[in-house]
Design a protein around this motif. Structure first.
Motif, mmCIF file in Angstrom:
data_model
loop_
_atom_site.group_PDB
_atom_site.id
_atom_site.type_symbol
_atom_site.label_atom_id
_atom_site.label_comp_id
_atom_site.label_asym_id
_atom_site.label_seq_id
_atom_site.Cartn_x
_atom_site.Cartn_y
_atom_site.Cartn_z
ATOM 1 N N ALA A 190 39.499 32.213 34.332
ATOM 2 C CA ALA A 190 40.483 31.866 35.365
ATOM 3 C C ALA A 190 39.934 30.955 36.439
ATOM 4 O O ALA A 190 40.522 30.815 37.502
ATOM 5 C CB ALA A 190 41.079 33.128 35.995
ATOM 6 N N GLY B 55 45.832 33.287 42.630
ATOM 7 C CA GLY B 55 46.665 33.988 41.673
ATOM 8 C C GLY B 55 48.035 33.380 41.484
ATOM 9 O O GLY B 55 48.603 33.401 40.399
ATOM 10 N N LEU C 298 48.089 30.741 38.781
ATOM 11 C CA LEU C 298 48.192 31.273 37.420
ATOM 12 C C LEU C 298 49.628 31.696 37.121
ATOM 13 O O LEU C 298 50.167 31.394 36.060
ATOM 14 C CB LEU C 298 47.245 32.460 37.214
ATOM 15 C CG LEU C 298 47.359 33.172 35.862
ATOM 16 C CD1 LEU C 298 47.039 32.232 34.711
ATOM 17 C CD2 LEU C 298 46.473 34.389 35.823
ATOM 18 N N TRP D 85 44.550 37.564 37.422
ATOM 19 C CA TRP D 85 43.698 36.486 37.928
ATOM 20 C C TRP D 85 42.589 37.058 38.807
ATOM 21 O O TRP D 85 41.421 36.675 38.672
ATOM 22 C CB TRP D 85 44.526 35.476 38.738
ATOM 23 C CG TRP D 85 43.660 34.440 39.379
ATOM 24 C CD1 TRP D 85 43.207 33.284 38.813
ATOM 25 C CD2 TRP D 85 43.121 34.474 40.706
ATOM 26 N NE1 TRP D 85 42.420 32.598 39.708
ATOM 27 C CE2 TRP D 85 42.358 33.316 40.879
ATOM 28 C CE3 TRP D 85 43.206 35.375 41.766
ATOM 29 C CZ2 TRP D 85 41.685 33.030 42.059
ATOM 30 C CZ3 TRP D 85 42.540 35.096 42.936
ATOM 31 C CH2 TRP D 85 41.795 33.935 43.077
ATOM 32 N N TRP E 1 38.703 36.674 38.181
ATOM 33 C CA TRP E 1 37.976 35.897 39.179
ATOM 34 C C TRP E 1 36.856 36.719 39.826
ATOM 35 O O TRP E 1 35.748 36.236 40.024
ATOM 36 C CB TRP E 1 38.951 35.400 40.240
ATOM 37 C CG TRP E 1 38.359 34.503 41.262
ATOM 38 C CD1 TRP E 1 38.010 34.829 42.532
ATOM 39 C CD2 TRP E 1 38.027 33.131 41.110
ATOM 40 N NE1 TRP E 1 37.501 33.755 43.187
ATOM 41 C CE2 TRP E 1 37.501 32.687 42.333
ATOM 42 C CE3 TRP E 1 38.135 32.225 40.073
ATOM 43 C CZ2 TRP E 1 37.069 31.385 42.539
ATOM 44 C CZ3 TRP E 1 37.718 30.926 40.276
ATOM 45 C CH2 TRP E 1 37.196 30.520 41.494
#
Length: 189
Positions: free
Chosen positions: A81, A87, A90, A171, A175
């Motif tokens: 990601a 986020g 995504l 995400w 991450w």
């Protein structure tokens, strides 16, 4: 006269039951169906072995509504990601956030864009739909947010919003290399 013959044929067919050829076809179809079930089970075991071997996939599986397919497909599509700054990016890539129209410094949110990855979006929406009943009953921050959302919007809107939220959590999990903890939700910007 003709009607009497047709009626006698029907009654003789009914007393005999199903013909041998039909029985043979049904047996063949059942065997084929069982073979397909075995193949599906083998593929499911293969996916489970793949998930067990990948740390990222195991972390993603801790998120409600994210199963084996979601985890493997998301990792295959986005990796760690790092291509997304936050986020919401995504979720936007998946097509789960409203399209923005900004004029004169005043942003307006339109409908869901549906411009992203259709397969992953479908998986996240189905996962959110499956997780919604149990999450709505939970006393976690996500459960309280979901109850409030269900009180003020349509159920399908809540499902898509939950799918977007789960994408943001996924995400954050990728991450930050962390697992999902319902009581301490990771804040994904």
């Amino acid at each position: 006269n003709r009607n009497a013959r047709v009626g006698s044929r029907r009654s003789s067919f009914m007393t005999l039951g199903i013909s041998c050829r039909i029985r043979a076809l049904v047996v063949e179809m059942r065997a084929e169906w069982q073979q397909l079930d075995e193949l599906i089970d083998a593929l499911n075991r293969e996916f489970m072995d793949l998930v067990r071997a990948q740390e990222q996939a195991r972390r993603l599986m801790t998120i409600p509504g994210v199963g084996v397919l979601n985890a493997t497909a998301l990792i295959a599509a986005v990796g760690d990601a790092s291509a997304f700054r936050r986020g919401r990016d995504l979720a936007a890539w998946l097509g789960l956030v409203p399209r923005q129209f900004t004029t004169g410094g005043k942003p307006r949110l339109l409908g869901i864009s549906k411009r992203g990855n259709k397969y992953l979006r479908t998986l996240f929406v189905h996962g959110a739909r499956a997780a919604l009943p149990s999450l709505a009953k939970s006393a976690t921050p996500l459960g309280r947010w979901l109850c409030g959302l269900l009180a003020r919007s349509h159920r399908n809107v809540a499902v898509v919003a939950l799918a977007a939220k789960l994408a943001r959590v996924a995400w954050a999990s990728l991450w930050q290399n962390s697992i999902f903890e319902p009581a301490h939700e990771a804040t994904a910007a």
